[in-house]
Write a protein that holds these residues in place. Structure first.
Motif, PDB file in Angstrom:
ATOM      1  N   GLN A 289       0.838  -1.203  -0.146  1.00 42.28           N
ATOM      2  CA  GLN A 289      -0.092   0.025   0.108  1.00 42.28           C
ATOM      3  C   GLN A 289       0.778   1.426  -0.006  1.00 42.28           C
ATOM      4  N   GLU A 290       1.880   1.235   0.647  1.00 46.21           N
ATOM      5  CA  GLU A 290       2.899   2.360   0.746  1.00 46.21           C
ATOM      6  C   GLU A 290       3.407   2.734  -0.877  1.00 46.21           C
ATOM      7  N   LYS A 293       0.587   4.648  -2.645  1.00 48.57           N
ATOM      8  CA  LYS A 293       0.456   5.868  -2.082  1.00 48.57           C
ATOM      9  C   LYS A 293       1.437   6.840  -2.689  1.00 48.57           C
ATOM     10  N   LYS A 294       2.599   6.143  -2.837  1.00 49.52           N
ATOM     11  CA  LYS A 294       3.607   6.953  -3.123  1.00 49.52           C
ATOM     12  C   LYS A 294       3.497   7.376  -4.669  1.00 49.52           C
ATOM     13  N   ALA A 296       0.861   7.458  -6.349  1.00 49.71           N
ATOM     14  CA  ALA A 296      -0.468   8.310  -6.383  1.00 49.71           C
ATOM     15  C   ALA A 296      -0.108   9.767  -6.550  1.00 49.71           C
ATOM     16  N   GLU A 297       1.160  10.006  -5.919  1.00 49.55           N
ATOM     17  CA  GLU A 297       1.573  11.454  -5.647  1.00 49.55           C
ATOM     18  C   GLU A 297       1.774  12.139  -6.837  1.00 49.55           C
ATOM     19  N   HIS A 319      -6.050   1.828  -1.824  1.00 49.22           N
ATOM     20  CA  HIS A 319      -4.882   2.483  -1.268  1.00 49.22           C
ATOM     21  C   HIS A 319      -4.358   3.860  -1.740  1.00 49.22           C
ATOM     22  N   ALA A 320      -5.178   4.129  -3.217  1.00 47.79           N
ATOM     23  CA  ALA A 320      -4.940   5.215  -3.870  1.00 47.79           C
ATOM     24  C   ALA A 320      -5.751   6.114  -3.290  1.00 47.79           C
ATOM     25  N   GLU A 321      -6.695   5.574  -2.386  1.00 48.94           N
ATOM     26  CA  GLU A 321      -7.504   6.618  -1.729  1.00 48.94           C
ATOM     27  C   GLU A 321      -8.162   7.884  -2.296  1.00 48.94           C
ATOM     28  N   ALA A 323      -7.221   9.508  -4.768  1.00 48.14           N
ATOM     29  CA  ALA A 323      -6.288  10.678  -5.483  1.00 48.14           C
ATOM     30  C   ALA A 323      -6.065  10.689  -6.749  1.00 48.14           C
TER      31      ALA A 323
END
Length: 377
Positions: A289-290, A293-294, A296-297, A319-321, A323
């Protein structure tokens, strides 16, 4: 000195690595496309003082695994999708008794008997519902014959470290293909297991392997302790491979054999000027997931490529939440997508067109890929 490379089939490389990891008890039952695992073990185990037993059913095999693990042995079972379903109850019992063991699923298409062709339709089962109750287990997803060997070797260590069942989620394509592989070294020392059952006459505590707690608060306390262990695993065991991720605007997420196809599509997209990248989960639980997330920034969108109707895509979205958009491209029932099809889906994203799951490519009457260069950058 370079290590010797051996041309091996994926199923056989996995079995050979399991033996080198110290596995001396194997319980299984034939089913396509994993039967070579059992066949290899039937030849090798008697030669090294190990035990091979073709059980009368998949249910019997997983319960034999329970018994051998409780006695402190390194042990393994393998099957394919319908057989893994039958093992689900035994996996839950092993999780409830904190027993390590390695379980291999060389997936075929489902549900039911489905097809003997490669598939990734057991993702939900592997990551959500291998058995009833509150439990988790590590899931490794190899994408090459080398990883079939390396990850099963690692799985035995992690099963012992965390006292839990560990699943290798492969598929028929990886199980049947042949590639050069360097086998891992023989384990010379295995970890002590003071918790194992030993019978009478041994100078250690009288241990019992059990998953039954008649008092609700006692079971709750055990579950709380177990979930603290799971939280540690989520923090420390996320594994993935990134390809051209640092500047990727269009991130393809794929695991196992699907990642091999996705990698080719990503490279082809780069040649066309599309900033694509690949994020390949190696652990499906814990999901990386990390890394999502990274990525997706800086990403504009994600594309989950799978051999199913859309399962891992839910974890990518989670996990992209929100974004960035997350779309799905997949083929199911044992149909393997081509790199050109996946490239077409990437180009659709880059052009702002919706991806059509399983139909993400425009083709001429000759079947050649058609991509308008003005729409692909």
């Amino acid at each position: 000195m370079a290590q010797e490379k051996i041309l091996m089939k994926g199923n056989e490389a996995l079995a050979a690595a399991a033996v080198r990891a110290g596995c001396r008890f194997y319980f299984g039952y034939p089913i396509t496309p994993q039967t070579e695992v059992a066949a290899y073990m039937s030849k090798v185990m008697p030669k090294i003082g190990g035990t091979f037993l073709q059980a009368e059913s998949e249910i019997a095999a997983i319960n034999m695994l329970y018994g051998a693990s409780a006695a402190g042995a390194r042990c393994m079972t393998s099957s394919s999708s319908p057989g893994i379903s039958l093992k689900g109850e035994g996996v839950s019992y092993m999780a409830g008794a904190d027993l390590p063991g390695v379980i291999v699923n060389v997936q075929r298409g489902g549900p039911g008997l489905g097809t003997i062709q490669p598939s990734q339709s057991d993702y939900w089962q592997a990551t959500r519902a291998m058995g009833h109750g509150d439990s988790r287990h590590l899931v490794f997803a190899p994408s090459s014959v080398q990883e079939m060997a390396d990850l099963v070797y690692l799985a035995f260590d992690k099963a012992d470290e965390y006292r839990m069942p560990v699943l290798i989620l492969a598929d028929g394509l990886l199980g049947q293909m042949m590639e050069p592989v360097v086998l891992p070294p023989e384990k010379t020392e295995l970890p002590a297991k003071p918790w194992a059952t030993a019978g009478h006459g041994h100078a250690r505590p009288h241990n019992i392997a059990n998953s039954l707690y008649l008092q609700a608060d006692k079971l709750e306390n055990v579950l709380k302790e177990r979930y603290e262990r799971y939280e540690k695993i989520e923090r420390t065991e996320q594994r993935y491979e990134g390809v051209l991720l640092d500047d990727a605007e269009y991130v393809v997420v794929a695991f196992g054999a699907a990642a091999r196809i996705a990698r080719s599509a990503v490279m082809a997209a780069r040649e066309q000027g599309i900033a694509a990248g690949l994020l390949r989960p190696i652990t499906l639980w814990p999901f990386p997931q990390e890394a999502v997330k990274k990525a997706a920034e800086h990403a504009r969108s994600f594309l989950s490529v799978e051999f199913n109707m859309g399962q891992m895509v839910e974890d990518v979205r989670l996990h992209a939440e929100g974004a960035v958009p997350v779309e799905f491209f997949g083929r199911a029932g044992g149909v393997i997508p081509t790199p050109e099809e996946v490239l077409g889906a990437i180009c659709d994203q880059a052009a702002g067109r919706p991806v059509k799951p399983g139909l993400g490519v425009a083709q001429s009457s000759e079947g050649q890929l058609i991509i308008d260069p003005k729409e692909s950058v």
